[in-house]
Design an enzyme around this catalytic site. Structure first.
Site, PDB file in Angstrom:
ATOM      1  N   THR A 186     164.128  44.269  37.651  1.00  0.00           N
ATOM      2  CA  THR A 186     164.989  45.368  38.097  1.00  0.00           C
ATOM      3  C   THR A 186     165.736  45.867  36.862  1.00  0.00           C
ATOM      4  O   THR A 186     165.823  45.159  35.856  1.00  0.00           O
ATOM      5  CB  THR A 186     166.014  44.900  39.149  1.00  0.00           C
ATOM      6  N   GLU A 331     162.388  45.016  44.721  1.00  0.00           N
ATOM      7  CA  GLU A 331     162.347  43.758  45.468  1.00  0.00           C
ATOM      8  C   GLU A 331     161.464  43.854  46.714  1.00  0.00           C
ATOM      9  O   GLU A 331     161.225  42.874  47.392  1.00  0.00           O
ATOM     10  CB  GLU A 331     163.768  43.358  45.900  1.00  0.00           C
ATOM     11  N   LYS A 439     185.301  55.686  49.782  1.00  0.00           N
ATOM     12  CA  LYS A 439     186.106  55.392  50.961  1.00  0.00           C
ATOM     13  C   LYS A 439     187.384  56.211  50.889  1.00  0.00           C
ATOM     14  O   LYS A 439     188.211  56.005  50.018  1.00  0.00           O
ATOM     15  CB  LYS A 439     186.411  53.907  51.040  1.00  0.00           C
ATOM     16  N   TRP A 444     184.136  56.382  55.373  1.00  0.00           N
ATOM     17  CA  TRP A 444     183.136  56.508  54.323  1.00  0.00           C
ATOM     18  C   TRP A 444     182.657  57.953  54.202  1.00  0.00           C
ATOM     19  O   TRP A 444     182.404  58.623  55.210  1.00  0.00           O
ATOM     20  CB  TRP A 444     181.925  55.621  54.641  1.00  0.00           C
TER      21      TRP A 444
HETATM   22  P1  ADP Z   1     166.088  49.579  40.284  1.00  0.00           P
HETATM   23  O1  ADP Z   1     165.329  48.925  39.209  1.00  0.00           O
HETATM   24  O2  ADP Z   1     167.030  50.665  39.859  1.00  0.00           O
HETATM   25  O3  ADP Z   1     166.637  48.654  41.328  1.00  0.00           O
HETATM   26  P2  ADP Z   1     164.401  50.404  42.331  1.00  0.00           P
HETATM   27  O4  ADP Z   1     163.260  51.328  42.257  1.00  0.00           O
HETATM   28  O5  ADP Z   1     164.187  49.060  42.809  1.00  0.00           O
HETATM   29  O6  ADP Z   1     164.958  50.426  40.933  1.00  0.00           O
HETATM   30  O7  ADP Z   1     165.587  51.101  43.111  1.00  0.00           O
HETATM   31  C1  ADP Z   1     165.780  50.871  44.455  1.00  0.00           C
HETATM   32  C2  ADP Z   1     166.929  51.674  44.931  1.00  0.00           C
HETATM   33  O8  ADP Z   1     166.685  53.078  44.761  1.00  0.00           O
HETATM   34  C3  ADP Z   1     167.171  51.535  46.413  1.00  0.00           C
HETATM   35  O9  ADP Z   1     167.885  50.370  46.697  1.00  0.00           O
HETATM   36  C4  ADP Z   1     167.948  52.800  46.717  1.00  0.00           C
HETATM   37  O10 ADP Z   1     169.309  52.696  46.363  1.00  0.00           O
HETATM   38  C5  ADP Z   1     167.319  53.809  45.808  1.00  0.00           C
HETATM   39  N1  ADP Z   1     166.321  54.589  46.547  1.00  0.00           N
HETATM   40  C6  ADP Z   1     164.992  54.446  46.558  1.00  0.00           C
HETATM   41  N2  ADP Z   1     164.409  55.365  47.334  1.00  0.00           N
HETATM   42  C7  ADP Z   1     165.401  56.129  47.855  1.00  0.00           C
HETATM   43  C8  ADP Z   1     165.459  57.248  48.747  1.00  0.00           C
HETATM   44  N3  ADP Z   1     164.372  57.804  49.244  1.00  0.00           N
HETATM   45  N4  ADP Z   1     166.669  57.738  49.056  1.00  0.00           N
HETATM   46  C9  ADP Z   1     167.799  57.198  48.559  1.00  0.00           C
HETATM   47  N5  ADP Z   1     167.811  56.162  47.710  1.00  0.00           N
HETATM   48  C10 ADP Z   1     166.628  55.625  47.358  1.00  0.00           C
END
Ligand code: ADP
Length: 542
Positions: A186, A331, A439, A444
């Site tokens: 990540t 993940e 917040k 929210w």
């Molecule tokens: P990183 O390495 O930054 O964790 P990821 O690709 O695993 O990269 O990122 C996952 C995160 O990206 C999700 O937990 C969410 O916050 C955001 N995300 C992914 N797809 C969407 C979506 N369609 N809309 C909003 N947020 C998204």
């Protein structure tokens, strides 16, 4: 009593065997770093993946040893996907956009033994090799005879020399389907990066699921362009689903600008493309002023960050391209939800359908999800109540590589760090990352809603909403905006634009015009960095 069906482990090698036997002449097209177009077939991928396996055996690599890549989307990377995992080693795709210190850190953490890299990344490898003692073989993904002299990188060989002359015959080993197949770190915006370690089983289940009609809906009739990188979460599993379905695969290499992507789509009759919103922003930015149309593109999967409604509109209404909004994370291999309509939605008026399409979608079979409140209790699926999103399923992490960060699960569920609502039809809508939640007066406010509205203004190129400390309301939202080149818009114009679109108390207190919004290694807005640049900012209402 046990069932009497044959027991075959779900292994990545079975995908390449299948692709060769059942759609061996299926085409793989790659734009190379050199700029030219390379074409060949699944039969060639299979033969060369087996040469990779033989080359790895030649290095005496053991089962589960890690082979890293720093590479764009292209045919050699595809061969490594199958050759490395198929032979029982673990493919570690590294995101080249990470800081070199971070790359060295994760190569050491993963204990990579081999690093295969595109020529683009030679300077990066030159900068880090001295800090990567576990890597004993460097392989540059280049044509024969193109290896630079005096690169200073030890034990460096050209890919074609490395696999050339190796037998194209190889018996893929059979082993436990739960064995590790690949890994992805990540981006580590908080603390050190942690790796998701995928298994053969999780990868194959995900590949089956991804191809389903209500998921990515990839078929043998498609020509698929994964713009989403193979260095981040296996290009959303598309290389595996492609081998499974026999679709044509089109790789963009390093050329991700709007013009190059458009030309490739047209030349290779791409029907289906996948990528993050920032890439599609560049594509749309190229189409409009040049008055271009798509002749074959019909669908695009957009995910990785929230897809702005304006983008879904533009693709559908102006270009006749259906947008599938997807949500997932590293993940989760990464697919969690995809937004497709149900039969009963088909008779709805288009505006009502659009409201559904804007959501992140329904869970794929294999992923269960729930939203929970602060006390951990499950919240209702009413489409209004926000909660922390938890998931579970066979392609979701149980634990990070080397147990980093301890046990991530809560009662068997993985907390995603996202906040959202789920409606009675099971459609998830992400409102925020939990660390970005605003917040105000105990309520929210969704930063994604605020950004989406700003992005639907014709003068706005990009928008990021963050909360700022407020003496009375704790926090109030402000929106940082990058104007489109040549466009004119004032603070007052934009604030007025919010009227009637959200509740009054949710309208941001201020608009800050900025040159750019910091992006992370996966093209997402880095709000932490944005907040740092705004540290001296004072709310006009505070
Ligand atoms: P990183 O390495 O930054 O964790 P990821 O690709 O695993 O990269 O990122 C996952 C995160 O990206 C999700 O937990 C969410 O916050 C955001 N995300 C992914 N797809 C969407 C979506 N369609 N809309 C909003 N947020 C998204």
């Amino acid at each position: 009593m046990l069932g009497l069906m044959q027991n075959q482990p779900l292994l990545i090698s079975s995908l390449i065997d299948f692709a060769e036997r059942h759609h061996g002449d299926g085409e793989i097209v790659s734009r190379r770093i050199e700029g030219d177009i390379h074409r060949y077939t699944w039969r060639d991928v299979g033969a060369r993946a087996r040469q990779v396996a033989n080359a790895l055996d030649g290095l005496n690599l053991l089962f589960s040893d890690r082979v890293a890549t720093l590479a764009w989307n292209g045919y050699r990377h595809l061969e490594l996907y199958f050759g490395v995992s198929g032979s029982g080693r673990v493919l570690h795709t590294i995101n080249p956009r990470l800081h070199p210190d971070q790359i060295a850190w994760i190569a050491n953490h993963a204990e990579d033994q081999v690093l295969c890299f595109d020529a683009t990344f030679l300077p990066l490898v030159q900068a880090i090799h001295a800090r990567c003692p576990t890597i004993r073989q460097y392989v540059m993904l280049c044509d024969a005879g193109k290896l630079p002299r005096d690169s200073g990188v030890p034990n460096l060989i050209g890919y074609e020399d490395w696999i050339g002359g190796k037998p194209t015959a190889y018996t893929w080993p059979s082993f436990d389907e739960n064995s590790a197949s690949s890994m992805c770190y990540t981006s580590g915006t908080t603390g050190n990066p942690k790796a998701a370690l995928y298994s053969h089983r999780s990868t194959l289940l995900h590949a089956y699921a991804a191809a389903l009609p209500d998921v990515m809906g990839i078929s043998a009739r498609d020509s698929v362009l994964p713009v989403v990188p193979m260095f981040h979460v296996n290009a959303w599993g598309i290389p595996y689903s492609a081998a499974l379905t026999g679709c044509k695969l089109v790789f963009p290499g390093p050329a991700l600008d709007g013009k190059s992507v458009y030309e490739l789509i047209e030349a290779e009759k791409v029907t289906y493309a996948a990528g993050v919103p920032t890439v599609w922003q560049m594509l749309l930015g190229h189409l409009k002023p040049n008055n271009l149309r798509f002749s074959t593109l019909r669908r695009t999967v957009i995910g990785g960050s929230a897809c702005p409604p304006a983008m879904i509109h533009a693709f559908r209404e102006e270009y006749g391209v259906d947008v599938l909004h997807a949500w997932g994370m590293t993940e989760m291999s990464p697919l969690g939800t995809l937004c497709t309509l149900k039969n009963k939605h088909l008779t709805m008026p288009p505006e009502e359908q659009m409201k559904i399409r804007l959501k992140q979608g329904r869970a794929i079979f294999g992923v269960d999800m729930k939203i929970v409140g602060e006390d951990g209790s499950e919240l209702p699926w009413d489409g209004k109540t926000f909660g922390d999103l938890y998931v579970k399923g066979p392609w979701i992490v149980r634990e990070y590589f080397k147990g980093e960060g301890g046990d991530p699960l809560v009662d068997g569920w993985f907390p995603t760090g996202d906040v959202g609502t789920i409606d009675p039809e099971g459609y998830l809508q992400i409102t925020d990352r939990s660390k970005d939640v605003i917040k105000s007066g105990g309520e929210w406010i969704s930063s994604i809603d605020i950004e989406n509205i700003a992005m639907s203004h014709p003068a706005v190129q990009m928008a990021a909403c963050v909360g700022m400390p407020h003496p009375k309301w704790d926090e109030r939202p402000i929106v940082a905006v990058v104007k489109k080149p040549g466009a004119d818009i004032t603070r007052e114009d934009l604030l007025e634009f919010y009227e009637g679109k959200i509740a009054k108390w949710q309208v941001p207190d201020d608009v800050v015009f900025v040159e750019s919004i910091p992006l992370g290694a996966t093209g997402k807005m880095l709000k932490t960095r944005l907040r740092e640049t705004l540290k001296d900012y004072k709310l006009p209402t505070a």
